[in-house]
Design an enzyme around this catalytic site. Structure first.
Site, PDB file in Angstrom:
ATOM      1  CE  LYS A 274      34.298  41.163  36.850  1.00  0.00           C
ATOM      2  NZ  LYS A 274      35.474  40.637  37.547  1.00  0.00           N
TER       3      LYS A 274
ATOM      4  CE1 TYR B 143      39.280  42.885  39.014  1.00  0.00           C
ATOM      5  CE2 TYR B 143      38.760  40.580  39.270  1.00  0.00           C
ATOM      6  CZ  TYR B 143      38.376  41.892  39.290  1.00  0.00           C
ATOM      7  OH  TYR B 143      37.071  42.199  39.601  1.00  0.00           O
TER       8      TYR B 143
END
Ligand code: A2P
Length: 280
Positions: free
Chosen positions: A78, A53
């Protein structure tokens, strides 16, 4: 408004809020800081980010600026595909923690299964948990076959599997598998990225409860027993998406929503990401 969010107990004993706040595609600092403030004030405690992201540093800055109490928060990140592999994963997670300005995260996930580094990346997550850099370890976008393959070499199994789930992709077989193996399923894009919110059947159910279609869909996730992480940057929607604890769907309404399942994905197909080693 009733702000209660259930806590689920993971297989390793850590407690995780059933509802959280997704941070996908929110990148500029001002928007992240305001969204996290609206979310915290509304009652969200779980914040879900990822290396992919490209907003971990902004999330870290927001946590500092807003002075949110660390002990109340549940932070997930993640590992992205290019960072997979034993050494690369360890280095990249240390970098993530530096950006987040945290000593540890609550949950570290492998973002997608890939063939190239399937077992090595998991071994790195087991090591990072031992070193105390994450409290829990899990996976994302793993299908049943990936979990079964992982079990052939893992020393411990994931406690969370975060997957695409919404009324058009109800994922019932995987939900059943996760449950049978003590893995909590967490839904990403629980609103199908907003694409299902004009569905007439959902509108009919929403009208009957004087709620929005988004609230009906999130209530469906809640009553399905899965965890879920809606995303919005708007204060009113952020509040609305956690205001789902004062009504309930009947068995018949749950069945009607389940009937919308038609295998439609808004994201990638995990089997192809696995084979190509990238989000194609
Ligand atoms: P926005 O951020 O402009 O509010 P998902 O969580 O399934 O990925 O869905 C996120 C998408 O749904 C975003 O585009 C978000 O837009 C939109 N969204 C989130 N909550 C609501 C809501 N309560 N009503 C309508 N759209 C929503």
């Amino acid at each position: 408004m009733n702000k209660q969010v259930n806590l689920l107990t993971l297989a390793d004993g850590q407690k995780m809020p059933q509802e959280g706040f997704g941070m996908y595609k929110i990148t500029d600092q001002a928007t992240i800081t305001s969204a996290m403030k609206y979310a915290y004030d509304a009652g969200y405690r779980l914040f879900d980010t990822a290396q992919l992201y490209k907003n971990e540093a902004e999330v870290g800055t927001a946590l500092k600026e807003l002075a949110l109490p660390r002990e109340e928060l549940f932070i997930t990140t993640k590992v992205a595909e290019p960072n997979q592999g034993f050494k690369q994963t360890i280095a990249s997670v240390k970098d993530s923690l530096h950006k987040l300005q945290l000593d540890d995260v609550n949950l570290l996930l492998i973002h997608w299964p890939i063939e190239r580094a399937f077992f090595d990346t998991w071994a790195a997550l087991e090591e990072l948990k031992k070193e105390g850099l994450t409290r829990s370890i899990g996976v994302s976008n793993y299908q049943m076959i990936h979990l079964q393959y992982l079990a052939t070499q893992a020393h411990e199994m994931p406690v969370v599997n975060q997957i695409e789930r919404h009324p058009r992709l109800s994922q019932q077989p995987l939900l059943d598998y996760d449950k049978a193996h003590n893995i909590v399923t967490q839904a990403w894009s629980p609103l199908g990225r907003g694409t299902i919110l004009n569905n007439p059947l959902l509108e009919e159910i929403a009208a009957a409860h004087n709620k929005s279609t988004a609230q009906v869909v999130l209530r469906w996730h809640l009553q399905s027993g899965v965890a879920f992480i809606p995303k919005s940057v708007h204060e009113a929607r952020i509040k609305q998406n956690i205001d789902i604890y004062d009504f309930s769907l009947s068995d018949q309404e749950m069945a009607k929503i389940n009937s919308l399942h038609d295998f439609t994905r808004v994201g990638k197909e995990p089997a192809l990401v696995y084979e190509y080693n990238l989000k194609y």
